[in-house]
Design an enzyme around this catalytic site. Structure first.
Site, mmCIF file in Angstrom:
data_model
loop_
_atom_site.group_PDB
_atom_site.id
_atom_site.type_symbol
_atom_site.label_atom_id
_atom_site.label_comp_id
_atom_site.label_asym_id
_atom_site.label_seq_id
_atom_site.Cartn_x
_atom_site.Cartn_y
_atom_site.Cartn_z
ATOM 1 N N SER A 54 16.877 -0.704 15.427
ATOM 2 C CA SER A 54 17.655 0.520 15.151
ATOM 3 C C SER A 54 16.876 1.765 15.586
ATOM 4 O O SER A 54 17.454 2.745 16.042
ATOM 5 C CB SER A 54 18.061 0.610 13.670
ATOM 6 O OG SER A 54 16.957 0.937 12.847
ATOM 7 N N CYS B 2 26.076 7.368 10.441
ATOM 8 C CA CYS B 2 25.548 8.706 10.089
ATOM 9 C C CYS B 2 26.112 9.821 10.963
ATOM 10 O O CYS B 2 25.850 10.998 10.715
ATOM 11 C CB CYS B 2 24.028 8.713 10.184
ATOM 12 S SG CYS B 2 23.271 7.538 9.086
ATOM 13 N N ASP C 245 0.860 -1.191 0.000
ATOM 14 C CA ASP C 245 0.000 0.000 0.000
ATOM 15 C C ASP C 245 0.905 1.253 0.000
ATOM 16 O O ASP C 245 1.707 1.427 0.937
ATOM 17 C CB ASP C 245 -0.876 -0.044 1.265
ATOM 18 C CG ASP C 245 -1.809 1.166 1.378
ATOM 19 O OD1 ASP C 245 -1.682 2.095 0.550
ATOM 20 O OD2 ASP C 245 -2.643 1.168 2.311
ATOM 21 N N HIS D 215 18.571 13.738 13.080
ATOM 22 C CA HIS D 215 18.984 12.858 11.982
ATOM 23 C C HIS D 215 17.702 12.270 11.375
ATOM 24 O O HIS D 215 16.823 11.817 12.108
ATOM 25 C CB HIS D 215 19.900 11.752 12.514
ATOM 26 C CG HIS D 215 20.124 10.655 11.532
ATOM 27 N ND1 HIS D 215 20.567 10.901 10.246
ATOM 28 C CD2 HIS D 215 19.932 9.307 11.598
ATOM 29 C CE1 HIS D 215 20.649 9.751 9.587
ATOM 30 N NE2 HIS D 215 20.263 8.773 10.382
ATOM 31 N N THR E 62 13.921 3.273 2.339
ATOM 32 C CA THR E 62 14.658 4.297 3.104
ATOM 33 C C THR E 62 16.055 4.521 2.518
ATOM 34 O O THR E 62 16.996 4.849 3.232
ATOM 35 C CB THR E 62 14.742 3.935 4.613
ATOM 36 O OG1 THR E 62 15.445 2.694 4.775
ATOM 37 C CG2 THR E 62 13.378 3.806 5.233
ATOM 38 N N GLU F 252 30.055 7.084 5.413
ATOM 39 C CA GLU F 252 30.114 5.674 5.754
ATOM 40 C C GLU F 252 30.088 4.854 4.465
ATOM 41 O O GLU F 252 29.987 3.639 4.506
ATOM 42 C CB GLU F 252 28.955 5.306 6.676
ATOM 43 C CG GLU F 252 27.588 5.604 6.106
ATOM 44 C CD GLU F 252 26.490 5.163 7.055
ATOM 45 O OE1 GLU F 252 25.873 6.049 7.640
ATOM 46 O OE2 GLU F 252 26.240 3.957 7.194
ATOM 47 N N LYS G 36 9.135 10.624 15.730
ATOM 48 C CA LYS G 36 9.379 9.765 16.900
ATOM 49 C C LYS G 36 10.414 10.425 17.810
ATOM 50 O O LYS G 36 10.304 10.390 19.029
ATOM 51 C CB LYS G 36 9.901 8.394 16.445
ATOM 52 C CG LYS G 36 8.886 7.538 15.675
ATOM 53 C CD LYS G 36 9.550 6.248 15.220
ATOM 54 C CE LYS G 36 8.748 5.452 14.225
ATOM 55 N NZ LYS G 36 7.528 4.861 14.759
ATOM 56 N N ASN H 108 17.205 9.018 2.725
ATOM 57 C CA ASN H 108 18.283 9.000 3.711
ATOM 58 C C ASN H 108 19.610 9.276 3.001
ATOM 59 O O ASN H 108 19.942 8.608 2.011
ATOM 60 C CB ASN H 108 18.349 7.633 4.416
ATOM 61 C CG ASN H 108 19.240 7.676 5.668
ATOM 62 O OD1 ASN H 108 19.835 8.703 5.985
ATOM 63 N ND2 ASN H 108 19.317 6.561 6.371
#
Ligand code: HMG
Length: 410
Positions: A199, A106, A22, A235, A149, A74, A244, A289
């Site tokens: 994570s 990161c 979806d 970040h 992502t 990285e 969040k 990202n």
């Protein structure tokens, strides 16, 4: 500051359809609309050099003024040789320059930024400036949970004793480190391995840890309190993560959980998110990202919308690098910073990008898997002409194990 990213992108609705998911999961659930996709001719070096060139030109900085160059990444291009030394040559920086690469997932560019501010504060710069560039290609692979992502891009920042955009508070800084296996990329793999939900928990624990350290460093607790901040930048591995994070920031401040048992807390933190975080996430939502640069892309979004009334205001920055290391710091907007709104705004570049079909995207990822290994003449799709790219600096594959770069500006 300047941002540069690949000229191609994938639309999240197309990706969702191709994976029979979806689209609302990617667009609303993760908050992502598009993700930038590097072709085989673009790598950490080409994006870093292009962003660096743009930052120097936009802010009229002579390369001769740079005494330190740090690339935070990285996704370096060699186990030994730093990407920074290729960038040093492409930007024609002076030989009298301290040049290196920093790695901690990161968090690498934040580590570089701190090294630069310390270099200046210690009096070693002798009037020169530092150039810090965050540059990465985030790849998790086809049909993995991390696939939506991904992203790619670079953010370049010139650091000096008299900053024109933002000045960092030297004292107010919080650190956090803990050994966790939430995300890593073994030396033999082009793709990251990740324990996705874990994570997210590690990121949030690191935020609490770095905030606690910053609170101890502050002369008075209100120095880091939300009511004294104009914006909170985090970040951003995907846009929803910033929401969040902001909820966790509120929990830290209120010293109580924000959940269904606490509807007032939920309401206040959501209203605060809409005002202090969400307005600066639009670039992240169309770039994806970019690992080391994601936090600073949000800072560019804040600065490109700056009005004179916001000058002098304070904002917080939280950097998280998996594995894990994190830092929380506070800066304030320099007087006159709003004059650079247009110089910093990458919207023209974003608007000029071309969408890839999912078939093109999958062929691109396969082509990238082999581009470093073979002689350039053998690699399908490794030439800029195959992708109709308009940029200046390109990776042309390897010859006798030596990376080749071309610069159209010469
Ligand atoms: P997942 O299992 O595919 O997704 O993994 P999910 O089931 O957790 O759903 C994601 C969200 O979409 C949820 O929202 C769902 O409810 C919602 P939440 O509950 O979290 O608020 N959702 C929907 N919403 C609307 N309509 C729908 C719908 N369906 C679901 N139909 C995950 C997601 C992010 C874990 C995965 O993509 C992943 O592993 N990504 C890579 C890891 C990552 O980004 N981690 C972030 C923290 S670690 C970090 O930031 C460091 C990093 O940048 C690396 C470094 O430091 O170098 C990654």
């Amino acid at each position: 500051m300047a941002f540069y990213g690949p000229e191609r992108y994938v639309d999240m609705v197309d990706l969702a359809h191709a994976r029979s998911i979806d689209p609302a999961k990617f667009v609303k659930g993760l908050g992502q609309e598009q993700m930038a996709m590097a072709t085989p001719c673009e790598d950490t070096v080409t994006m870093a050099a292009t962003a660096g060139r743009r930052a120097l030109a936009a802010f009229d900085v002579d390369p001769a003024e740079i005494g330190m160059l740090i690339i935070g990444t990285e996704t370096g291009v060699d186990h030994s040789k730093p990407a920074a030394v290729y960038v040093h040559e492409l930007l024609r920086l002076p030989e009298r320059c301290r040049t290196f690469e920093t790695k901690h997932a990161c968090y690498g560019a934040m580590a570089g930024l701190t090294a630069a501010t310390d270099w200046i504060a210690a009096g070693r710069a002798r009037g020169r400036k530092a150039l810090i560039i965050a540059s990465d290609i985030a790849r998790y692979g086809i049909q993995t949970p991390g696939e939506p992502t991904q992203g790619a891009g670079a953010v370049a920042m010139v650091v000096s004793a008299s900053p024109r955009l933002i000045a960092f508070d030297e004292e107010l800084y919080g650190d956090y480190t803990r050994q966790v296996m939430d995300f890593w990329r073994p030396l033999y793999s082009k793709y990251a391995y990740v324990d996705g939900h874990y994570s997210i928990a590690c990121y949030l624990d690191a935020l609490s840890g770095a905030l606690a350290d910053a609170r101890d460093a502050a002369s008075v607790e209100t120095d880091i309190s939300l009511e004294h901040l104009d914006a909170c930048l985090y970040h951003v591995p995907f846009v929803k993560m910033a929401r969040k994070a902001h909820t966790r920031h509120w929990e830290f401040e209120l010293r109580q959980p924000i959940d269904e048992q606490n509807p007032t807390g939920q309401e206040r933190s959501m209203a605060s998110y809409q005002q202090m975080v969400a307005p600066w996430l639009s670039l992240n939502s169309v770039v994806g990202n970019i690992y080391t640069g994601s936090l600073f892309l949000s800072l560019i979004d804040y600065l490109r919308g700056l009005t004179p009334e916001r000058e002098g205001r304070r904002l917080s920055l939280f950097s998280y690098g998996s594995g894990c290391g994190a830092a929380f710091c506070v800066g304030h907007v320099s007087d006159g910073a709003s004059r650079y709104r247009q110089a910093i705004d990458p919207q023209h570049h974003i608007d000029g990008r071309r969408k890839l079909s999912i078939d093109e995207y999958e062929r691109l990822l396969h082509a990238c898997e082999h581009v470093d290994e073979s002689d350039i003449d053998d690699v399908e799709l490794s030439q800029p002409s195959a992708w109709d790219l308009r940029g200046e600096i390109f990776y042309m594959g390897t010859r006798q194990h030596i990376r080749q770069y071309s610069d159209r500006s010469l």
